[in-house]
Design a protein around this motif. Sequence first.
Motif, PDB file in Angstrom:
ATOM      1  N   PRO A 112      32.637  -2.065  42.955  1.00 37.97           N
ATOM      2  CA  PRO A 112      32.564  -2.682  41.622  1.00 37.97           C
ATOM      3  C   PRO A 112      32.064  -4.129  41.753  1.00 37.97           C
ATOM      4  O   PRO A 112      32.822  -5.091  41.622  1.00 37.97           O
ATOM      5  N   PHE A 113      30.779  -4.268  42.014  1.00 35.74           N
ATOM      6  CA  PHE A 113      30.225  -5.585  42.352  1.00 35.74           C
ATOM      7  C   PHE A 113      30.323  -6.605  41.222  1.00 35.74           C
ATOM      8  O   PHE A 113      30.422  -7.790  41.483  1.00 35.74           O
ATOM      9  N   TYR A 114      30.307  -6.151  39.964  1.00 29.95           N
ATOM     10  CA  TYR A 114      30.465  -7.114  38.868  1.00 29.95           C
ATOM     11  C   TYR A 114      31.836  -7.784  38.935  1.00 29.95           C
ATOM     12  O   TYR A 114      31.961  -8.975  38.685  1.00 29.95           O
ATOM     13  N   LYS A 115      32.859  -7.010  39.261  1.00 27.90           N
ATOM     14  CA  LYS A 115      34.212  -7.570  39.368  1.00 27.90           C
ATOM     15  C   LYS A 115      34.372  -8.394  40.635  1.00 27.90           C
ATOM     16  O   LYS A 115      35.017  -9.441  40.623  1.00 27.90           O
ATOM     17  N   LEU A 116      33.823  -7.904  41.738  1.00 27.54           N
ATOM     18  CA  LEU A 116      34.025  -8.554  43.031  1.00 27.54           C
ATOM     19  C   LEU A 116      33.078  -9.720  43.280  1.00 27.54           C
ATOM     20  O   LEU A 116      33.366 -10.568  44.121  1.00 27.54           O
ATOM     21  N   GLY A 117      31.961  -9.770  42.555  1.00 32.54           N
ATOM     22  CA  GLY A 117      30.945 -10.789  42.797  1.00 32.54           C
ATOM     23  C   GLY A 117      31.311 -12.183  42.333  1.00 32.54           C
ATOM     24  O   GLY A 117      30.717 -13.161  42.788  1.00 32.54           O
ATOM     25  N   GLY A 118      32.259 -12.278  41.423  1.00 35.46           N
ATOM     26  CA  GLY A 118      32.749 -13.575  40.966  1.00 35.46           C
ATOM     27  C   GLY A 118      31.661 -14.540  40.532  1.00 35.46           C
ATOM     28  O   GLY A 118      30.744 -14.197  39.780  1.00 35.46           O
ATOM     29  N   LYS A 119      31.767 -15.764  41.027  1.00 39.74           N
ATOM     30  CA  LYS A 119      30.850 -16.827  40.629  1.00 39.74           C
ATOM     31  C   LYS A 119      29.394 -16.540  41.002  1.00 39.74           C
ATOM     32  O   LYS A 119      28.503 -16.858  40.215  1.00 39.74           O
ATOM     33  N   PRO A 120      29.103 -15.943  42.154  1.00 35.71           N
ATOM     34  CA  PRO A 120      27.690 -15.644  42.438  1.00 35.71           C
ATOM     35  C   PRO A 120      27.068 -14.673  41.422  1.00 35.71           C
ATOM     36  O   PRO A 120      25.942 -14.876  40.987  1.00 35.71           O
ATOM     37  N   ILE A 121      27.809 -13.655  41.025  1.00 35.98           N
ATOM     38  CA  ILE A 121      27.278 -12.715  40.014  1.00 35.98           C
ATOM     39  C   ILE A 121      27.104 -13.435  38.684  1.00 35.98           C
ATOM     40  O   ILE A 121      26.090 -13.271  38.002  1.00 35.98           O
ATOM     41  N   GLN A 122      28.076 -14.250  38.317  1.00 35.08           N
ATOM     42  CA  GLN A 122      27.960 -15.002  37.064  1.00 35.08           C
ATOM     43  C   GLN A 122      26.757 -15.936  37.106  1.00 35.08           C
ATOM     44  O   GLN A 122      26.052 -16.094  36.113  1.00 35.08           O
ATOM     45  N   ALA A 123      26.508 -16.538  38.263  1.00 31.75           N
ATOM     46  CA  ALA A 123      25.334 -17.418  38.400  1.00 31.75           C
ATOM     47  C   ALA A 123      24.049 -16.628  38.209  1.00 31.75           C
ATOM     48  O   ALA A 123      23.102 -17.115  37.576  1.00 31.75           O
ATOM     49  N   LEU A 124      24.010 -15.406  38.723  1.00 34.52           N
ATOM     50  CA  LEU A 124      22.816 -14.572  38.555  1.00 34.52           C
ATOM     51  C   LEU A 124      22.644 -14.155  37.092  1.00 34.52           C
ATOM     52  O   LEU A 124      21.526 -14.141  36.572  1.00 34.52           O
ATOM     53  N   VAL A 125      23.740 -13.854  36.423  1.00 29.68           N
ATOM     54  CA  VAL A 125      23.696 -13.543  34.985  1.00 29.68           C
ATOM     55  C   VAL A 125      23.159 -14.751  34.215  1.00 29.68           C
ATOM     56  O   VAL A 125      22.273 -14.622  33.360  1.00 29.68           O
ATOM     57  N   ASP A 126      23.687 -15.934  34.528  1.00 31.38           N
ATOM     58  CA  ASP A 126      23.238 -17.160  33.863  1.00 31.38           C
ATOM     59  C   ASP A 126      21.760 -17.427  34.142  1.00 31.38           C
ATOM     60  O   ASP A 126      21.015 -17.845  33.253  1.00 31.38           O
ATOM     61  N   PHE A 127      21.351 -17.193  35.391  1.00 38.30           N
ATOM     62  CA  PHE A 127      19.957 -17.368  35.795  1.00 38.30           C
ATOM     63  C   PHE A 127      19.049 -16.475  34.946  1.00 38.30           C
ATOM     64  O   PHE A 127      18.024 -16.928  34.420  1.00 38.30           O
ATOM     65  N   SER A 128      19.436 -15.227  34.764  1.00 38.62           N
ATOM     66  CA  SER A 128      18.654 -14.301  33.936  1.00 38.62           C
ATOM     67  C   SER A 128      18.521 -14.826  32.511  1.00 38.62           C
ATOM     68  O   SER A 128      17.438 -14.781  31.915  1.00 38.62           O
ATOM     69  N   GLY A 129      19.626 -15.316  31.962  1.00 39.67           N
ATOM     70  CA  GLY A 129      19.592 -15.855  30.604  1.00 39.67           C
ATOM     71  C   GLY A 129      18.705 -17.077  30.478  1.00 39.67           C
ATOM     72  O   GLY A 129      17.968 -17.224  29.501  1.00 39.67           O
ATOM     73  N   ARG A 130      18.755 -17.944  31.462  1.00 38.92           N
ATOM     74  CA  ARG A 130      17.923 -19.163  31.446  1.00 38.92           C
ATOM     75  C   ARG A 130      16.438 -18.812  31.505  1.00 38.92           C
ATOM     76  O   ARG A 130      15.619 -19.485  30.873  1.00 38.92           O
ATOM     77  N   ILE A 131      16.102 -17.791  32.268  1.00 37.04           N
ATOM     78  CA  ILE A 131      14.694 -17.373  32.342  1.00 37.04           C
ATOM     79  C   ILE A 131      14.218 -16.914  30.964  1.00 37.04           C
ATOM     80  O   ILE A 131      13.130 -17.279  30.525  1.00 37.04           O
ATOM     81  N   LYS A 132      15.025 -16.139  30.274  1.00 40.24           N
ATOM     82  CA  LYS A 132      14.645 -15.663  28.940  1.00 40.24           C
ATOM     83  C   LYS A 132      14.521 -16.808  27.943  1.00 40.24           C
ATOM     84  O   LYS A 132      13.775 -16.713  26.975  1.00 40.24           O
ATOM     85  N   GLU A 133      15.261 -17.904  28.179  1.00 39.64           N
ATOM     86  CA  GLU A 133      15.198 -19.086  27.314  1.00 39.64           C
ATOM     87  C   GLU A 133      14.089 -20.047  27.723  1.00 39.64           C
ATOM     88  O   GLU A 133      13.856 -21.042  27.040  1.00 39.64           O
ATOM     89  N   SER A 134      13.408 -19.770  28.817  1.00 34.99           N
ATOM     90  CA  SER A 134      12.381 -20.677  29.326  1.00 34.99           C
ATOM     91  C   SER A 134      11.109 -20.571  28.497  1.00 34.99           C
ATOM     92  O   SER A 134      11.024 -19.793  27.543  1.00 34.99           O
ATOM     93  N   SER A 135      10.115 -21.320  28.891  1.00 32.90           N
ATOM     94  CA  SER A 135       8.856 -21.352  28.142  1.00 32.90           C
ATOM     95  C   SER A 135       8.091 -20.034  28.180  1.00 32.90           C
ATOM     96  O   SER A 135       7.227 -19.811  27.337  1.00 32.90           O
ATOM     97  N   ILE A 136       8.414 -19.138  29.116  1.00 31.18           N
ATOM     98  CA  ILE A 136       7.704 -17.843  29.123  1.00 31.18           C
ATOM     99  C   ILE A 136       8.259 -16.902  28.061  1.00 31.18           C
ATOM    100  O   ILE A 136       7.590 -15.954  27.669  1.00 31.18           O
ATOM    101  N   GLY A 137       9.469 -17.155  27.592  1.00 31.47           N
ATOM    102  CA  GLY A 137      10.061 -16.385  26.513  1.00 31.47           C
ATOM    103  C   GLY A 137      10.659 -15.062  26.955  1.00 31.47           C
ATOM    104  O   GLY A 137      10.358 -14.550  28.026  1.00 31.47           O
ATOM    105  N   PRO A 138      11.515 -14.503  26.098  1.00 32.40           N
ATOM    106  CA  PRO A 138      12.229 -13.278  26.460  1.00 32.40           C
ATOM    107  C   PRO A 138      11.329 -12.048  26.586  1.00 32.40           C
ATOM    108  O   PRO A 138      11.564 -11.198  27.440  1.00 32.40           O
ATOM    109  N   ALA A 139      10.293 -11.927  25.765  1.00 29.97           N
ATOM    110  CA  ALA A 139       9.450 -10.728  25.824  1.00 29.97           C
ATOM    111  C   ALA A 139       8.708 -10.624  27.158  1.00 29.97           C
ATOM    112  O   ALA A 139       8.707  -9.567  27.797  1.00 29.97           O
ATOM    113  N   LEU A 140       8.097 -11.727  27.591  1.00 27.79           N
ATOM    114  CA  LEU A 140       7.382 -11.690  28.868  1.00 27.79           C
ATOM    115  C   LEU A 140       8.365 -11.563  30.024  1.00 27.79           C
ATOM    116  O   LEU A 140       8.100 -10.833  30.986  1.00 27.79           O
ATOM    117  N   ALA A 141       9.502 -12.242  29.933  1.00 23.80           N
ATOM    118  CA  ALA A 141      10.510 -12.118  30.989  1.00 23.80           C
ATOM    119  C   ALA A 141      10.942 -10.663  31.138  1.00 23.80           C
ATOM    120  O   ALA A 141      10.985 -10.129  32.257  1.00 23.80           O
TER     121      ALA A 141
END
Length: 154
Positions: free
Chosen positions: A11-40
């Motif tokens: 159950p990597f989502y549960k066990l990944g803790g802060k590193p998984i959350q950082a990757l989730v946040d990273f994904s969200g930031r990319i969608k908010e970047s200048s390339i936009g969510p559709a291209l991302a």
Amino acid sequence: MSTHTHQPRLPFYKLGGKPIQALVDFSGRIKESSIGPALAELIFLRVSQLNGCAFCLDMHWSALIKSGEDARKLNMVAAWQEAPFFSPRERAALGWAEALTLAPHPQREADQDAAFATLREHFSDQEAVEVTMAIANMNAWNRISVGMRNPVPA
């Protein structure tokens, strides 16, 4: 015959803790970047195709459909070089995604250089870095999901 089960290895989502959350946040930031969510999302879809990540393919295809993207276009992502549905900007991003995802070797350096030159024709410095970060992000997710056998939701 596939040896994959539909049960995750851990159950990597549960066990990944802060590193998984950082990757989730990273994904969200990319969608908010200048390339936009559709291209991302389009980049995420193509990288996931190349890596054979069923979970991520399902997630990003669904996200693109929900955002109003044409299903016919999405069905052609694997054949983007031949299909008429993609803008020059999308083609540049997809070409760069392939060049980076297909593990660059010295023999492929010329191909990577060509893909980067095309990318630079359509993206600013900032956007080129953001496209590259989107590719890196999705490659990380694909390796986690494939490695942990993240099942496709029913």
